[in-house]
Design an enzyme around this catalytic site. Structure first.
Site, PDB file in Angstrom:
ATOM      1  N   TYR A 133       0.811  -1.209   0.000  1.00  0.00           N
ATOM      2  CA  TYR A 133       0.000   0.000   0.000  1.00  0.00           C
ATOM      3  C   TYR A 133       0.852   1.270   0.000  1.00  0.00           C
ATOM      4  O   TYR A 133       0.657   2.165   0.839  1.00  0.00           O
ATOM      5  CB  TYR A 133      -0.930   0.016   1.211  1.00  0.00           C
ATOM      6  CG  TYR A 133      -1.892  -1.125   1.328  1.00  0.00           C
ATOM      7  CD1 TYR A 133      -2.333  -1.836   0.221  1.00  0.00           C
ATOM      8  CD2 TYR A 133      -2.379  -1.516   2.585  1.00  0.00           C
ATOM      9  CE1 TYR A 133      -3.223  -2.903   0.340  1.00  0.00           C
ATOM     10  CE2 TYR A 133      -3.278  -2.570   2.717  1.00  0.00           C
ATOM     11  CZ  TYR A 133      -3.684  -3.261   1.592  1.00  0.00           C
ATOM     12  OH  TYR A 133      -4.565  -4.305   1.734  1.00  0.00           O
ATOM     13  N   HIS A 177      -0.398 -11.851   1.219  1.00  0.00           N
ATOM     14  CA  HIS A 177      -1.204 -10.865   0.511  1.00  0.00           C
ATOM     15  C   HIS A 177      -1.595 -11.350  -0.882  1.00  0.00           C
ATOM     16  O   HIS A 177      -0.744 -11.640  -1.706  1.00  0.00           O
ATOM     17  CB  HIS A 177      -0.410  -9.550   0.404  1.00  0.00           C
ATOM     18  CG  HIS A 177      -1.249  -8.361   0.109  1.00  0.00           C
ATOM     19  ND1 HIS A 177      -0.774  -7.075   0.201  1.00  0.00           N
ATOM     20  CD2 HIS A 177      -2.551  -8.237  -0.281  1.00  0.00           C
ATOM     21  CE1 HIS A 177      -1.728  -6.232  -0.110  1.00  0.00           C
ATOM     22  NE2 HIS A 177      -2.813  -6.915  -0.422  1.00  0.00           N
TER      23      HIS A 177
END
Length: 402
Positions: free
Chosen positions: A61, A128
């Site tokens: 992110y 992830h």
């Protein structure tokens, strides 16, 4: 302070996390033009004041881990003890087309996250977007995380719910130890509730419901994220043309097809005609329904870690949700919606609570079922492909010989 070892805490994860978690994927240029100009410190400090005591981030992110770490460091300097909140991050995804689940990379990623987040341990680490790599890579990465003494709990995150189910079952079968957590996003929303469609509709399930499969695989908690489907269910919506000069970073990267974006824009108009903002309806519906369904399926979080200091009499477990915000106002609005959910649940067992009981909740449920779902038509419960056809990981697989 003693550094915890992997799986050291005597209490399961469902007793250690709060039921409402602040996700910080929004601390990123994918959602805002300049994350450094966001009031990220104030968002985090206000979350702690409101009892939102867990934070979800990822190295993928952009600057999110760095900004969150800076905010948490400021909170600690202001007297907030580390053990009073939980830090969750991820490993394995580097870039849109770059994944590295090798044990060496997983370890280095965790060590870097510890430094960025100013902590000696992580309460939970997900692998992830597991759908982009092979099951063998996931198994090796799970083993790598479990060997790290700084990691308290291990989970996986991803978009296709059936892949999450398959992998949770594979981890249990191959290692004999279940995953602590699964993070599902975009699959328990007003537009798409595939994670637990049977439970939402009150249909007797034969065990094939994704949430039931995850429970059967021994997963302690299943968390629902992206209640707005990554910005799709908002009053402004996402422009169907990715090249539009809309000022919205979402237009260029959001994976939804143009026709779905247009359809969701009509949902905003129908919500407005009913005197509601689509964001409020979408958040309220997902928070309430997942609180109910998560408890029903046995993958919820135990109270009383309740934002705002509210109490409950008979409700002991609710499904946990992850919210993403870009301002203090959005944070406070979501917490208010959550407190309304708790009030609706308060006089009932969450697992047995009738769908849509309670004033505002009942009106929201009626709006969703009678107006928004019919308006979605063929796009209801639609999921885009992840990964897209022809995807190739740009980083060669690093085989482990450990």
């Amino acid at each position: 302070m003693e550094t915890p070892t992997a799986h050291q805490p005597s209490r399961p994860l469902c007793e250690r996390l709060p039921p409402l978690i602040l996700g910080t994927a929004t601390f990123n240029t994918q959602y805002v033009a300049d994350p450094l100009q966001m009031p990220y410190r104030r968002i985090v400090s206000r979350a702690l004041e409101l009892g939102v005591t867990a934070f979800d981030t990822s190295p993928y992110y952009g600057p999110s881990e760095i900004l969150l770490g800076d905010a948490l460091k400021a909170a600690q300097e202001a007297g907030v003890p580390r053990e009073s909140y939980s830090v969750i991050t991820k490993a394995g995804r580097i870039a849109p087309r770059v994944f590295d689940y090798s044990p060496a990379h997983v370890r280095s990623s965790v060590l870097r996250s510890l430094e960025r987040l100013h902590t000696s341990y992580l309460d939970l680490v997900y692998l992830h977007d597991v759908e982009f790599v092979s099951p063998q890579e996931v198994l090796e990465a799970v083993a790598a995380l479990r060997r790290l003494p700084q990691v308290r709990a291990v989970g996986i995150s991803g978009f296709p719910v059936l892949v999450l189910c398959d992998l949770a079952e594979t981890v249990l079968r191959e290692t004999g130890v279940p995953l602590d957590a699964v993070l599902s996003y975009g699959h328990f929303t007003v537009q798409n509730c595939s994670l637990a469609r049977s439970e939402v509709m009150g249909v007797t399930d034969d065990g094939t419901s994704p949430v039931r499969r995850l429970k059967a695989a021994g997963v302690d908690i299943v968390l629902n994220a992206s209640m707005l489907n990554m910005g799709l269910l908002t009053s402004t919506g996402i422009p169907p043309d990715p090249e539009t000069e809309s000022g919205s970073p979402l237009a260029k990267w959001h994976p939804s097809p143009p026709a779905l974006r247009v359809t969701c824009k009509t949902l905003a108009e129908k919500a407005a005609a009913a005197g509601e903002r689509l964001e409020a309806v979408a958040i309220r519906w997902s928070l309430y329904e997942w609180a109910r369904v998560g408890a029903l399926a046995g993958v919820g979080i135990q109270l009383p870690s309740i934002p705002g200091g509210a109490t409950t009499t008979t409700t002991t477990t609710v499904g946990g949700s992850v919210m993403g915000v870009t301002s203090v106002d959005e944070l406070e609005e979501t917490v208010r919606e959550w407190e309304g959910v708790l009030e609706a649940l308060d006089s009932h067992s969450a697992a047995a609570l009738p769908t849509g009981s309670g004033g505002k909740i009942a009106r929201t449920n009626k709006l969703v079922r009678e107006v928004l779902w019919p308006a979605l038509g063929e796009w209801r419960d639609y999921s885009w492909a992840s990964p897209e056809p022809g995807f190739v990981n740009e980083r060669p697989v690093q085989r482990s010989f450990i």
